[in-house]
Design an enzyme around this catalytic site. Structure first.
Site, PDB file in Angstrom:
ATOM      1  N   GLU B  56       0.823  -1.216   0.000  1.00  0.00           N
ATOM      2  CA  GLU B  56       0.000   0.000   0.000  1.00  0.00           C
ATOM      3  C   GLU B  56       0.855   1.264   0.000  1.00  0.00           C
ATOM      4  O   GLU B  56       0.450   2.283  -0.539  1.00  0.00           O
ATOM      5  CB  GLU B  56      -0.954   0.007   1.200  1.00  0.00           C
ATOM      6  N   PHE B 118     -11.602  -7.966  13.488  1.00  0.00           N
ATOM      7  CA  PHE B 118     -10.479  -8.360  12.642  1.00  0.00           C
ATOM      8  C   PHE B 118     -10.136  -7.237  11.651  1.00  0.00           C
ATOM      9  O   PHE B 118     -11.015  -6.719  10.979  1.00  0.00           O
ATOM     10  CB  PHE B 118     -10.812  -9.653  11.882  1.00  0.00           C
ATOM     11  N   GLN B 119      -8.890  -6.887  11.598  1.00  0.00           N
ATOM     12  CA  GLN B 119      -8.365  -5.811  10.754  1.00  0.00           C
ATOM     13  C   GLN B 119      -9.046  -4.466  11.007  1.00  0.00           C
ATOM     14  O   GLN B 119      -9.185  -3.657  10.097  1.00  0.00           O
ATOM     15  CB  GLN B 119      -8.440  -6.199   9.268  1.00  0.00           C
ATOM     16  N   LYS B 168     -17.907  -1.388   5.802  1.00  0.00           N
ATOM     17  CA  LYS B 168     -18.316  -2.412   4.843  1.00  0.00           C
ATOM     18  C   LYS B 168     -19.834  -2.399   4.637  1.00  0.00           C
ATOM     19  O   LYS B 168     -20.312  -2.627   3.522  1.00  0.00           O
ATOM     20  CB  LYS B 168     -17.861  -3.784   5.361  1.00  0.00           C
ATOM     21  N   MET B 481      23.965   9.694   2.635  1.00  0.00           N
ATOM     22  CA  MET B 481      23.806  10.991   3.293  1.00  0.00           C
ATOM     23  C   MET B 481      24.069  10.857   4.794  1.00  0.00           C
ATOM     24  O   MET B 481      24.699  11.728   5.406  1.00  0.00           O
ATOM     25  CB  MET B 481      22.409  11.553   3.039  1.00  0.00           C
TER      26      MET B 481
END
Lengths: 180, 567
Positions: B56, B118-119, B168, B481
């Protein structure tokens, strides 16, 4: 120099907005001394009164950042001198102490407090004022063992004859209409 | 645009709303809580392209790359929980770099909110500090208006990322769909009209200045004010320097373009900041990488600050005159109000400073006599090979600064880089978005060996979608760097900056991407040519000097006057 500033925020009533506003303080490690939120005189517009201790330079920037939040209509800041403000405090003391002498009665009279409720076990006293005043009353009453004590956040009015917000909303509506 | 309402699911309403907003590409990754939306998307594959990234974070950076090139909001999809949290780095990057982005995340069904389902994660709460606006949708009816507001907010005023979290059950539910674009929000004024009195006050300072200098940032690009900027400096004869994100708004070879500001910027613009009697800052925010020590910044100068964001005025540097509003409009008004002028002697001082820098730094970078390859010579060659017309995408670190210094530009909107957040791993996925936004342009992604490995999985996305990105991997086997700072400020204590790297060619080959590795100077030209001629994505790995430093450098906390040309 750090001093107390009162930030007034007018906003739409959206979930999560309080968190968005407090993030502005958290991110700069500024502690919120007191916070009051309620519906303003204009229906649907909510008013936050936030007290912080900081410098004028910092408070200006903080107000700018708050005003940038999409759901915020307008934010102002004022010093204490520029405002009329009050906090409310409630004190619960044992009712026995009231009967033992007239001391509590005198304290209540002299401090401009009032008794809200008396039960067999306890008496609830209410006082509005500045923090120093409600704190002084607490010290006085605590000789009788205050059972519970609570002080509210601050409510404040500007010394302006009108609410600046209504003027602001008029301007804003005119501006938005001019875009059509 | 009001059409006859029709009954659709919330998921379909999401896709229809995106189509109404002119969305052509979505970057995303499916998962449980966003499956209804993906199911609706299945029927619209002819009208809208979905790019399946490999992570993602890649989707978020790709959307940023797309937004930077097009100026339109980049769109990402992710599922709830880890899907959404993986977007956060990209969202934070877009926030600090003012990139319009609309992120849509799935969320557990509304009755499960707050139950540790969940999630489930508090995406609204997590994304709040890094979004311009966010909103949770729990009923299907809210979808069209929320999406309309999201695009309006993301793309107007000072742009930024917004996030919509859709439960959902809102995706499954039905609504009567009709779409109306959002044009205003009572509590949000993205842009105020330019105050002509402020413009007059600014013009007076400009007309009277002996040593004026203009600093421009990304605001010029966002407001599409490139021509107005050029007209202003050409009329007033004022030298113009750029911030990293302002790069490409003014062609490199423009005679009044005096170079980059800040920590690894050019010598002239930095030291002259403290000699100027007037600074005109346009669409830039005086980032600490630009100002160095603030109390020792632009000490002799009056400041004119043009910005669309009122919160930027007086945030870091106090403005003597602040002109609020869109740069395109304010620059035009300013040009009309200023007298024609020139500052030949003052400009020649910048040229002199450039000569000093050329001798001490640039010549050594571009025409090295030592054996090891320099990043500068590679970047310069690649820029030349593209006739300076490519889109340059960078990652973060030494190569980024060198690329900004030596890549040349003829066209605006040609640089995609992570400025404010300095997000390593940005380059490769951002290049995908840039390439999809400009399929006909050459996209060169210059990346270091550290950052490349942070999002290397996106080679899969590049291969699957046959995106012809030219990846120039500058490999010094170091987090360069950080190593440079360790060398200069931490007594060469190279604490965890050396990398033992994989065989990058073999890895890209595994993804089906061609490439070659260059270790010596004599092979560089041919390799660059081969990369440019190659049809499709290509990896050019160049092994560069292990311990090279980027100079000039304003050490952290030092004044811009104390810019170092060598260690």
């Amino acid at each position: 120099m750090k001093q107390e500033f009162n930030i007034t925020v007018f906003s739409e009533n959206h979930i999560g907005l309080l968190a968005r506003i407090t993030i502005v303080f958290t991110r700069r490690k500024i502690n919120i001394e007191s916070l009051t939120v309620s519906e303003s005189a204009i229906s649907g517009v909510y008013k936050f009164t936030i007290v912080i201790k900081t410098t004028e330079d910092q408070v200006k920037k903080v107000v700018s950042q708050i005003e940038k939040i999409v759901d915020v209509l307008k934010a102002f800041y004022h010093t204490n001198q520029e405002l009329i403000y009050q906090e409310i405090a409630l004190y619960k003391v044992p009712t026995d102490a009231l009967y033992d002498s007239d001391q509590i009665e005198n304290i209540v009279r002299n401090s401009g407090a009032r008794i809200l409720e008396i039960t067999r076990e306890f008496t609830v006293i209410e006082k509005t004022g500045h923090k120093e005043e409600t704190q002084a009353l607490f010290e006085q009453l605590n000789q009788f063992k205050v059972m519970q004590f609570i002080r509210s956040g601050r409510v404040a009015l500007t010394r302006d004859p009108i609410e600046r917000l209504s003027e602001f909303l008029k301007e804003r509506d005119a501006f938005l209409n001019s875009m059509d | 645009m009001n059409k006859e309402p029709m009954k659709v699911t919330g998921s379909e309403a999401v896709i229809l709303s995106l189509l109404e907003e002119g969305v052509e590409i979505i970057f995303g990754y499916p998962g449980g809580a966003i499956m209804p939306i993906y199911d609706a998307l299945y029927d619209y594959d002819k009208k809208i392209t979905h790019i399946l990234t490999r992570h993602e974070q890649g989707a978020a950076h790709a959307a940023e790359g797309y937004a930077k090139i097009t100026g339109k909001a980049g769109v990402c999809f992710a599922t709830s929980g880890p899907g959404a949290t993986n977007l956060i780095t990209g969202i934070a990057d877009a926030m600090i770099d003012s990139i319009p982005m609309v992120c849509i995340t799935g969320q557990v069904a509304s009755p499960l909110l707050g139950t540790d389902a969940f999630q489930e994660s508090d995406v609204l709460g997590i994304s709040m500090p890094v979004t311009k606006w966010n909103y949770q949708i729990t009923t299907p009816e809210e979808i069209p208006d929320a999406i309309a507001q999201a695009f309006f907010i993301a793309q107007s005023g000072r742009p930024g990322p917004v996030l919509l979290d859709i439960t959902k059950d809102a995706q499954f539910g039905e609504l009567e769909f009709s779409y109306k674009k959002c044009k205003k929000i009572r509590s949000y004024v993205p842009e105020t009209p330019v105050d002509p009195f402020k413009v007059k006050a600014a013009a007076e300072l400009i007309d009277n200045a002996k040593k004026p200098m203009l600093l421009f940032g990304q605001g010029v690009i966002i407001s599409k004010a490139e021509e107005e900027l050029k007209a202003f400096i050409e009329k007033t004869g004022i030298p113009a320097a750029w911030t990293l994100l302002g790069l490409s708004a003014l062609p490199t070879e423009h005679p009044l373009n005096v170079g980059m500001l800040g920590m690894h910027g050019n010598y002239g613009p930095n030291v002259k900041t403290n000699e100027a009697d007037l600074i005109i800052a346009v669409g830039m925010r005086f980032d600490d990488r630009v100002t160095g020590k603030v109390s020792a910044y632009a000490r002799d100068a009056k400041i004119v600050h043009l910005d669309i964001d009122h919160a930027e005025i007086n945030k870091i540097i106090k403005a003597d005159v602040a002109v609020l509003g869109d740069a395109k409009k304010s620059l035009k008004m300013l040009t009309d109000n200023c007298k024609k002028n020139e500052h030949k002697k003052w400009l020649s001082e910048f040229n002199k400073a450039y000569d000093t820098e050329f001798e001490k730094v640039i010549d050594k970078d571009l025409h090295p006599t030592k054996e090891g390859l320099t990043m500068g010579e590679v970047i310069s060659k690649v820029s030349e090979a593209t006739n300076h017309e490519a889109i340059l995408v960078t990652d973060v670190g030494q190569h980024q600064m060198v690329a900004a210094r030596y890549f040349k530009f003829k066209h605006s909107r040609s640089l995609v880089t992570s400025g404010g957040l300095g997000t390593m791993g940005y380059g490769l996925p951002a290049s995908m978005g840039a390439q999809l936004a400009a399929p006909d342009r050459t996209v060169v992604a210059v990346i270091g060996d550290g950052g490349f490995q942070m999002t290397i999985q996106e080679l899969g996305t590049i291969a699957q979608n046959k995106l012809p990105v030219k990846i120039v991997l500058l490999n010094n086997n170091f987090l360069g760097m950080v190593r440079q700072w360790q060398q200069l400020f931490f007594e060469k204590r190279y604490s965890f900056t050396e990398l033992i790297n994989p065989d990058f060619l073999m890895i890209t080959k595994g993804f089906g991407i061609n490439g070659q590795k260059v270790t010596s100077r004599e092979n560089l030209d041919a390799a660059v040519k081969e990369m440019m001629d190659h049809d499709g994505p290509y990896l050019l790995e160049v092994v560069v000097e292990k311990e090279d430093n980027v100079f000039p450098m304003v050490p952290s906390g030092a004044s811009v006057s104390h810019i170092l040309l060598e260690p």
